[in-house]
Design an enzyme around this catalytic site. Structure first.
Site, PDB file in Angstrom:
ATOM      1  N   GLY A 125      21.353  23.999  69.889  1.00  0.00           N
ATOM      2  CA  GLY A 125      21.969  23.041  68.975  1.00  0.00           C
ATOM      3  C   GLY A 125      20.948  22.359  68.086  1.00  0.00           C
ATOM      4  N   THR A 127      20.704  23.287  64.001  1.00  0.00           N
ATOM      5  CA  THR A 127      21.127  23.259  62.598  1.00  0.00           C
ATOM      6  C   THR A 127      22.369  22.403  62.391  1.00  0.00           C
ATOM      7  OG1 THR A 127      20.255  25.497  62.355  1.00  0.00           O
ATOM      8  CG2 THR A 127      21.719  24.704  60.621  1.00  0.00           C
ATOM      9  N   THR A 133      17.978  24.118  57.081  1.00  0.00           N
ATOM     10  CA  THR A 133      16.666  24.424  57.647  1.00  0.00           C
ATOM     11  C   THR A 133      15.761  23.203  57.692  1.00  0.00           C
ATOM     12  OG1 THR A 133      16.938  26.628  56.701  1.00  0.00           O
ATOM     13  CG2 THR A 133      14.767  26.083  57.520  1.00  0.00           C
ATOM     14  N   GLU A 247      11.542  32.684  68.946  1.00  0.00           N
ATOM     15  CA  GLU A 247      12.800  33.197  68.402  1.00  0.00           C
ATOM     16  C   GLU A 247      12.545  34.165  67.254  1.00  0.00           C
ATOM     17  OE1 GLU A 247      16.889  31.272  66.515  1.00  0.00           O
ATOM     18  OE2 GLU A 247      14.975  30.253  66.201  1.00  0.00           O
TER      19      GLU A 247
END
Length: 389
Positions: A125, A127, A133, A247
């Site tokens: 959780g 964005t 961004t 990521e």
């Protein structure tokens, strides 16, 4: 389709094990789920049972205790076999934040149950609709109230929230105007969504061009225990940065896998398809785009390996993670285009799986960070040019 000629030399046992598992989930499985916009629960359960989703969890907590390179090999192979690791990849990169910054109590409480599959940690959780961004501009707040925090706000593009028990949440605990720097005053929490979903927490699915199980999440006075705080209050932005770099590296590995699938599919078809009395691959107009896609995929693959190596060594690797993600995303789209062009009209037919895979890999030109923002980062922070945003 035999993709072994496209394999790297690293982790052959992992690649072969993942390949055998993926063989149980052929294109028909993914096409059915894609048409119905269903989550691949059976596939994720099989990966969990085989231990592939817990490769980064230390052995003392029930995982394999391997590095990011091994996780990259798992996800790359999933994609190269025509499956979709996007259904479960978040668990791998979210792990890093908990393992590096979580308390011993948090690790003991969550990691063994995540490794066994009793709990799913798939939701990240971060964005929000208004900030995108620009993470430091997020508006979701967590206000301390005795032994709890009270969370209010909204997140968007929180993929797999409907299929996750836990969420790693980034929220503002100090107003932005009161923080010494814009990167401070943000805190990270492990939220047990099972206790609040349907009451103070609402999950709303977002239908997209690919079957990605993305959602928006609304927090309305969600009370979470103070023990859910990861690390020190106000330092959460720093904690998730390493997770973001992991990521980008892992998603880059997935894009490399997608490119391998497209290239293998295109090369095989170009050798078999006969037009005007000969294989279409004999025409340079067909073979050269596939060969160039292969070269670019290999170059991107090397950058993925370098980013993972630096991560495992505990060295700064934000630049390499960003470049790996950009180059691999570009390579997968290029390979996808070459594959569609090689197949002609059949490239758009569902039964060939090319159009589905192309929709899935196209996402990574935008997520988890757009190509343009990566270029802006390189221009400013690596090349020393004026800031553009």
């Amino acid at each position: 389709m035999d993709l072994s000629p496209y394999d790297s030399e690293d982790f052959p046992e992992i690649r072969e094990g993942v390949r055998r598992l993926c063989a149980r989930f052929p294109g028909e499985y993914w096409r059915r789920l894609d048409a119905a916009r269903e989550y691949p629960s059976e596939f994720v359960a099989a990966l969990t049972a085989a231990g592939w989703l817990s490769v980064l969890i230390p052995e003392e907590y029930g995982g394999s205790g391997l590095g990011l390179s091994a996780a990259a090999a798992v996800l790359e192979t999933i994609q190269a076999e025509g499956c979709n690791g996007g259904a479960c990849h978040a668990q791998m990169y979210i792990m890093g934040t908990i393992q590096r910054h979580g308390s011993d109590d948090q690790k003991r409480a969550y990691l063994p149950r995540i490794a066994s599959g009793e709990l799913r940690l798939q939701a990240f959780g971060v964005t929000e609709p208004a900030s995108g961004t620009d993470t430091t501009a997020l508006r979701t707040t967590a206000v301390r109230d005795g032994d709890h925090y009270v969370v209010n706000g909204q997140k968007i593009w929180t993929s797999r929230a409907e299929h996750s028990d836990l969420m790693l949440l980034l929220a503002r605990t100090t107003p932005r105007e009161d923080a010494a720097k814009k990167t401070e005053g943000l805190s990270t929490f492990i939220v047990d969504m099972r206790e609040v979903v349907g009451t103070s927490l609402t999950i709303r699915p977002i239908r997209t061009m690919m079957n990605h199980a993305s959602t928006e999440v609304f927090f309305d006075d969600v009370r979470i225990p103070a023990s859910a705080l990861v690390g020190e209050e106000g330092k959460g932005f720093r904690y998730i940065l390493s997770g973001m770099n992991a990521e980008r590296t892992l998603i880059a590995a997935e894009c490399v896998g997608d490119a391998k699938w497209f290239i293998g599919k295109a090369a095989a078809y170009a050798g078999e398809r006969q037009v005007f009395g000969r294989a279409i691959g004999a025409n340079q107009g067909v073979s050269f785009p596939i060969a160039r896609a292969y070269a670019n995929m290999r170059a991107a693959e090397l950058m993925v390996h370098e980013a993972a190596r630096l991560y495992e060594a505990g060295k700064p690797m934000g630049t390499e993670a960003n470049m790996a993600k950009m180059l691999a995303a570009d390579a997968s789209v290029e390979a996808g285009n070459a594959c569609i062009q090689t197949h002609g009209g059949f490239g758009f037919a569902e039964e060939y799986d090319i159009e589905r895979k192309f929709r899935e890999t196209r996402l990574y030109q935008v997520a988890p960070i757009s190509t343009n923002l990566i270029l802006a980062y390189l221009a400013e922070h690596v090349l020393g040019m004026p800031r553009s945003y």
